[in-house]
Design a protein around this motif. Structure first.
Motif, PDB file in Angstrom:
ATOM      1  N   ASP A   1      41.140  46.590  31.035  1.00 29.68           N
ATOM      2  CA  ASP A   1      41.902  45.435  31.540  1.00 29.68           C
ATOM      3  C   ASP A   1      43.324  45.857  31.907  1.00 29.68           C
ATOM      4  N   GLY A   2      43.897  46.789  31.127  1.00 33.09           N
ATOM      5  CA  GLY A   2      45.216  47.322  31.456  1.00 33.09           C
ATOM      6  C   GLY A   2      45.204  48.090  32.765  1.00 33.09           C
ATOM      7  N   LEU A   3      44.132  48.830  33.011  1.00 35.94           N
ATOM      8  CA  LEU A   3      43.980  49.525  34.293  1.00 35.94           C
ATOM      9  C   LEU A   3      43.992  48.518  35.436  1.00 35.94           C
ATOM     10  N   ALA A   4      43.269  47.415  35.286  1.00 36.55           N
ATOM     11  CA  ALA A   4      43.261  46.371  36.320  1.00 36.55           C
ATOM     12  C   ALA A   4      44.657  45.801  36.516  1.00 36.55           C
ATOM     13  N   SER A   5      45.357  45.555  35.417  1.00 37.09           N
ATOM     14  CA  SER A   5      46.703  44.998  35.483  1.00 37.09           C
ATOM     15  C   SER A   5      47.684  45.965  36.140  1.00 37.09           C
ATOM     16  N   ALA A   6      47.484  47.256  35.932  1.00 40.29           N
ATOM     17  CA  ALA A   6      48.340  48.255  36.570  1.00 40.29           C
ATOM     18  C   ALA A   6      48.157  48.250  38.087  1.00 40.29           C
ATOM     19  N   GLN A   7      47.006  47.767  38.546  1.00 41.97           N
ATOM     20  CA  GLN A   7      46.705  47.749  39.979  1.00 41.97           C
ATOM     21  C   GLN A   7      47.024  46.421  40.646  1.00 41.97           C
ATOM     22  N   CYS A   8      47.107  45.343  39.855  1.00 38.03           N
ATOM     23  CA  CYS A   8      47.248  44.011  40.443  1.00 38.03           C
ATOM     24  C   CYS A   8      47.980  43.091  39.478  1.00 38.03           C
ATOM     25  N   ASP A   9      49.052  42.439  39.955  1.00 39.71           N
ATOM     26  CA  ASP A   9      49.824  41.535  39.100  1.00 39.71           C
ATOM     27  C   ASP A   9      49.085  40.236  38.806  1.00 39.71           C
ATOM     28  N   ASP A  10      48.390  39.716  39.792  1.00 40.32           N
ATOM     29  CA  ASP A  10      47.715  38.418  39.647  1.00 40.32           C
ATOM     30  C   ASP A  10      46.222  38.567  39.900  1.00 40.32           C
ATOM     31  N   VAL A  11      45.453  38.628  38.811  1.00 37.34           N
ATOM     32  CA  VAL A  11      44.003  38.757  38.917  1.00 37.34           C
ATOM     33  C   VAL A  11      43.400  37.357  39.029  1.00 37.34           C
ATOM     34  N   PRO A  12      42.610  37.092  40.069  1.00 36.77           N
ATOM     35  CA  PRO A  12      41.966  35.783  40.193  1.00 36.77           C
ATOM     36  C   PRO A  12      41.068  35.487  38.997  1.00 36.77           C
ATOM     37  N   ALA A  13      41.107  34.253  38.524  1.00 40.76           N
ATOM     38  CA  ALA A  13      40.323  33.857  37.348  1.00 40.76           C
ATOM     39  C   ALA A  13      38.834  33.742  37.662  1.00 40.76           C
ATOM     40  N   THR A  14      38.492  33.586  38.927  1.00 38.52           N
ATOM     41  CA  THR A  14      37.085  33.440  39.306  1.00 38.52           C
ATOM     42  C   THR A  14      36.781  34.330  40.505  1.00 38.52           C
ATOM     43  N   GLY A  15      35.491  34.420  40.815  1.00 33.87           N
ATOM     44  CA  GLY A  15      35.048  35.188  41.972  1.00 33.87           C
ATOM     45  C   GLY A  15      34.658  36.605  41.596  1.00 33.87           C
ATOM     46  N   GLY A  16      33.762  37.135  42.371  1.00 26.74           N
ATOM     47  CA  GLY A  16      33.312  38.503  42.144  1.00 26.74           C
ATOM     48  C   GLY A  16      32.032  38.552  41.337  1.00 26.74           C
ATOM     49  N   GLU A  17      31.228  39.548  41.631  1.00 29.65           N
ATOM     50  CA  GLU A  17      29.961  39.772  40.935  1.00 29.65           C
ATOM     51  C   GLU A  17      30.167  40.735  39.784  1.00 29.65           C
ATOM     52  N   ARG A  18      29.457  40.517  38.686  1.00 33.16           N
ATOM     53  CA  ARG A  18      29.504  41.454  37.561  1.00 33.16           C
ATOM     54  C   ARG A  18      28.637  42.664  37.882  1.00 33.16           C
TER      55      ARG A  18
END
Length: 151
Positions: free
Chosen positions: A32-49
């Protein structure tokens, strides 16, 4: 099982420092930290698992391989892996090692992530995970990890 992370400045790179009640929780927190390092605002929905499975002889190698795979999935799928869920198990017996292809791997990771389309986020590039200063260890009834990423 939840873990926490914080981004840490590291010369020209970025580091993630994470804690969790288990190895699974701390690995998910680092992801999750890796994702945060790449993007400040992660959408709460959308995307396939999607799923990720890895095996390694030690926890450092397992974390390195897992995070490298998430970066690979980002590049190949064109998605930002978020909402990471991780389960780590230990391969203790010979039958399990043979089922894993005969290798003497000791740890298995099974994870899922929600892949948010990169077109839907303002993402920065993280090039790679590094072994530089990597730490995965148990400290006072919780797990701790520190990972540096090349940006």
């Amino acid at each position: 099982m939840t873990g926490e992370f914080a981004l840490r400045e590291h010369t020209a790179d970025v580091a993630v420092e994470a804690t969790g009640e288990s190895t699974s929780a701390v690995f998910a927190a680092v992801a999750d930290g890796l994702a945060s390092a790449q993007c400040d605002d992660v959408p709460a929905t959308g995307g396939e698992r999607f799923s990720v499975e890895r095996e390694a002889e030690d926890l450092d190698g397992l974390l390195y391989d897992y995070l490298g795979r998430l970066i690979y999935e980002r590049d190949v799928r064109g998605v930002l892996p978020v909402d990471n869920d991780v389960a780590i198990s230990r391969i203790d017996d010979e039958d399990a090692a043979q089922a894993a292809g005969g290798d003497e791997n000791q740890y298995r990771l099974e994870a899922t992530a929600r892949g948010v389309d990169l077109a839907d986020v303002d993402a920065r590039e993280v090039k790679a995970v590094t072994f530089s200063q990597m730490v995965v260890e148990e400290r006072d009834d919780e797990w701790y990890a520190y990972v540096v990423f090349d940006v």
